[in-house]
Design a protein around this motif. Structure first.
Motif, PDB file in Angstrom:
ATOM      1  N   ASN A   1       0.815  -1.224   0.000  1.00  0.00           N
ATOM      2  CA  ASN A   1       0.000   0.000   0.000  1.00  0.00           C
ATOM      3  C   ASN A   1       0.845   1.270   0.000  1.00  0.00           C
ATOM      4  OD1 ASN A   1       0.938  -0.206   2.651  1.00  0.00           O
ATOM      5  ND2 ASN A   1      -0.871   0.804   3.494  1.00  0.00           N
ATOM      6  N   VAL A   2       2.116   1.158  -0.437  1.00  0.00           N
ATOM      7  CA  VAL A   2       3.015   2.313  -0.461  1.00  0.00           C
ATOM      8  C   VAL A   2       3.566   2.505  -1.869  1.00  0.00           C
ATOM      9  CG1 VAL A   2       5.113   3.352   0.439  1.00  0.00           C
ATOM     10  CG2 VAL A   2       3.638   2.034   1.970  1.00  0.00           C
ATOM     11  N   ILE A   3       3.343   3.694  -2.434  1.00  0.00           N
ATOM     12  CA  ILE A   3       3.918   4.066  -3.726  1.00  0.00           C
ATOM     13  C   ILE A   3       5.180   4.881  -3.462  1.00  0.00           C
ATOM     14  CG2 ILE A   3       3.496   5.212  -5.931  1.00  0.00           C
ATOM     15  CD1 ILE A   3       0.531   5.142  -5.304  1.00  0.00           C
ATOM     16  N   LEU A   4       6.260   4.581  -4.198  1.00  0.00           N
ATOM     17  CA  LEU A   4       7.479   5.373  -4.122  1.00  0.00           C
ATOM     18  C   LEU A   4       7.526   6.280  -5.346  1.00  0.00           C
ATOM     19  CD1 LEU A   4      10.087   2.703  -2.951  1.00  0.00           C
ATOM     20  CD2 LEU A   4       8.765   4.316  -1.568  1.00  0.00           C
ATOM     21  N   GLU A   5       7.634   7.590  -5.088  1.00  0.00           N
ATOM     22  CA  GLU A   5       7.622   8.594  -6.157  1.00  0.00           C
ATOM     23  C   GLU A   5       8.993   9.251  -6.243  1.00  0.00           C
ATOM     24  OE1 GLU A   5       4.235  11.689  -7.016  1.00  0.00           O
ATOM     25  OE2 GLU A   5       5.725  12.651  -5.717  1.00  0.00           O
ATOM     26  N   PHE A   6       9.589   9.243  -7.452  1.00  0.00           N
ATOM     27  CA  PHE A   6      10.908   9.843  -7.678  1.00  0.00           C
ATOM     28  C   PHE A   6      10.763  11.028  -8.634  1.00  0.00           C
ATOM     29  CE2 PHE A   6      11.426   5.377  -6.729  1.00  0.00           C
ATOM     30  CZ  PHE A   6      12.428   5.358  -5.770  1.00  0.00           C
TER      31      PHE A   6
ATOM     32  N   THR B   1       1.063   6.724   0.808  1.00  0.00           N
ATOM     33  CA  THR B   1       0.395   5.574   1.420  1.00  0.00           C
ATOM     34  C   THR B   1      -1.067   5.513   0.990  1.00  0.00           C
ATOM     35  OG1 THR B   1       1.859   5.726   3.349  1.00  0.00           O
ATOM     36  CG2 THR B   1      -0.144   4.418   3.596  1.00  0.00           C
ATOM     37  N   LEU B   2      -1.471   4.350   0.529  1.00  0.00           N
ATOM     38  CA  LEU B   2      -2.844   4.143   0.066  1.00  0.00           C
ATOM     39  C   LEU B   2      -3.731   3.715   1.238  1.00  0.00           C
ATOM     40  CD1 LEU B   2      -2.075   2.103  -3.169  1.00  0.00           C
ATOM     41  CD2 LEU B   2      -2.425   4.555  -2.979  1.00  0.00           C
ATOM     42  N   PRO B   3      -5.036   4.027   1.192  1.00  0.00           N
ATOM     43  CA  PRO B   3      -5.945   3.596   2.267  1.00  0.00           C
ATOM     44  C   PRO B   3      -6.191   2.093   2.247  1.00  0.00           C
ATOM     45  CG  PRO B   3      -7.152   4.708   0.524  1.00  0.00           C
ATOM     46  CD  PRO B   3      -5.701   4.877   0.214  1.00  0.00           C
ATOM     47  N   PHE B   4      -6.077   1.468   1.063  1.00  0.00           N
ATOM     48  CA  PHE B   4      -6.254   0.024   0.921  1.00  0.00           C
ATOM     49  C   PHE B   4      -5.120  -0.516   0.063  1.00  0.00           C
ATOM     50  CE2 PHE B   4     -10.571   1.878   1.069  1.00  0.00           C
ATOM     51  CZ  PHE B   4     -10.999   1.338   2.281  1.00  0.00           C
ATOM     52  N   PRO B   5      -4.579  -1.697   0.365  1.00  0.00           N
ATOM     53  CA  PRO B   5      -3.489  -2.254  -0.439  1.00  0.00           C
ATOM     54  C   PRO B   5      -3.980  -2.727  -1.812  1.00  0.00           C
ATOM     55  CG  PRO B   5      -4.166  -3.813   1.257  1.00  0.00           C
ATOM     56  CD  PRO B   5      -4.913  -2.541   1.536  1.00  0.00           C
ATOM     57  N   TRP B   6      -3.015  -2.890  -2.728  1.00  0.00           N
ATOM     58  CA  TRP B   6      -3.348  -3.370  -4.066  1.00  0.00           C
ATOM     59  C   TRP B   6      -3.172  -4.882  -4.155  1.00  0.00           C
ATOM     60  CZ3 TRP B   6       1.200  -0.084  -3.906  1.00  0.00           C
ATOM     61  CH2 TRP B   6       2.409  -0.768  -3.992  1.00  0.00           C
TER      62      TRP B   6
END
Length: 396
Positions: free
Chosen positions: A183-188, A207-212
């Motif tokens: 549920n965490v995206i890393l943005e560069f 951080t997303l409210p629900f995992p993918w």
């Protein structure tokens, strides 16, 4: 004489003393009885309090169980609704087939009706194609001719994952989504920042409210579209900048089997091409053949669905490019990936004349391959490596 007088005096005195002693014994017995009764009442009150505590605890457990069941019922309700909608669609298709076969008899009148029906069906199909060409940009007339080269930019993360740019935005940000459940995206900031040795320190976490679920997510026009973990076929539209859920939908028929046999975590694969947002999945009713659905990324509504002839067996990934589905196959033990099934939704490509396209200079497997229509490149994740393939196109 004196003795007699003393006797007469002692008798009443002793009698009074014995009477007082008898009353004291009676009082003591009464007090003892009252004390026992109080002890009995205290024990009963204590038992009553314990019974109340047990009842309260039991009621709490029952409430938790009811709330859990209600949550499950809500989930089942959504799944059943999706299944019913899918069933109704299939019943309508079956009814049309039944009506068609029922109209075929040996009489000339029925033959004429049959011919009229065929004409009507051909007319409806032609009208449908016209509408699809209006909905889809028919001027998108190129197709893949070969995969020219590859470049491995980095090796970071798990075996399964995806990375991409947003083709709907002008910025050069890179997004990394590691793992098949997270549920965490890393943005560069850009590709150079991503390639640095200390890239994790410079990553911005979202951080997303629900995992993918799986690796079939896509970022488009500032939104992340992904299959929600734990759901059958719920697709969430997440606003990356505002950090909230903008919309969600249920994709009929999807989520019951993997989209690709060699990538079992991915049940729904979302894709973007020149036409916008697509969903790719497989269904048991189509014997594992892949189904593609055009989705309006603004309203999250289904625009059209196609049953393709491409099977999910031995498939590891797929992508959309210019209205066309390209399915990537491999060996279960890993090997050279190849595109050997192509499906054009507007029938602008003769799929039987397309040669098998091999991915160059690499042995292994892919957990995801996404086409970037802005840069005309394929962003792939292969055994933890982040790869970009350059492609060569030709006229359809």
């Amino acid at each position: 004489m004196v003795v007699l007088q003393l006797r007469f005096l002692l008798v009443p005195f002793l009698t009074s003393i014995m009477g007082a002693a008898q009353y004291m014994m009676q009082d003591a017995a009464l007090m003892n009885y009252i004390d026992r009764r109080f002890l009995s009442l205290e024990k009963r009150l204590e038992k009553c309090n314990q019974d109340i505590l047990d009842y309260v605890e039991e009621f709490r457990d029952f409430s938790k169980m009811v709330l859990s069941r209600l949550a499950q019922l809500n989930s089942y309700k959504a799944e059943v609704k999706s299944e019913v909608e899918n069933l109704l669609t299939r019943i309508e298709r079956a009814q049309r087939d039944i009506d068609y076969f029922g109209s075929v008899t040996h009489s000339n009148t029925c033959i004429e009706v049959h011919e009229d029906l065929v004409k009507q069906q051909l007319f409806e199909e032609a009208e449908t194609k016209k509408k699809l060409k209006l909905m889809l940009n028919a001027s998108c007339d190129h197709m893949l001719a070969r995969i020219k080269s590859l470049k491995i930019f980095k090796k970071t993360g798990d075996k399964h994952g995806s990375w991409m740019k947003d083709p709907g935005k002008k910025h050069a940000k890179i997004y990394l989504l590691n793992g098949s459940v997270n549920n965490v995206i890393l943005e560069f900031a850009n590709i150079m920042t991503f390639m640095e040795s200390n890239h994790m320190l410079k990553a911005h976490k979202v951080t997303l409210p629900f995992p993918w679920q799986g690796t079939g997510h896509i970022i488009y026009q500032g939104f992340l579209f992904y299959h929600r973990y734990g759901s059958l076929n719920e697709i969430i539209k997440f606003n990356i900048q505002k950090r909230n859920i903008a919309d969600q939908m249920l994709l009929p028929g999807a989520g019951r089997i993997p989209a690709y046999q060699l990538s079992p975590p991915t049940k729904i694969d979302l894709a973007v091409d020149e036409q916008g947002l697509w969903a790719i999945h497989a269904e048991p009713e189509t014997e594992g053949n892949i189904v593609i659905t055009k989705i309006n990324h603004i309203t999250m509504a289904v625009e059209h669905t196609w049953d393709t002839s491409c099977n999910s067996k031995d498939a590891e990934a797929a992508f959309m490019a210019c209205n066309t589905l390209y399915v990537v196959y491999n060996f279960p033990s890993g090997g050279t990936s190849r595109i050997q099934c192509v499906y054009d939704v507007l029938d602008a490509v003769n799929t039987y004349e397309i040669p098998v396209l091999h991915f160059p200079k690499r042995q292994g497997s892919h957990s995801t391959i996404h086409y970037n229509p802005k840069e005309k490149q394929l962003f792939a994740w292969g055994d933890g490596s982040q790869i970009i393939y350059k492609v060569h196109t030709k006229q359809k």
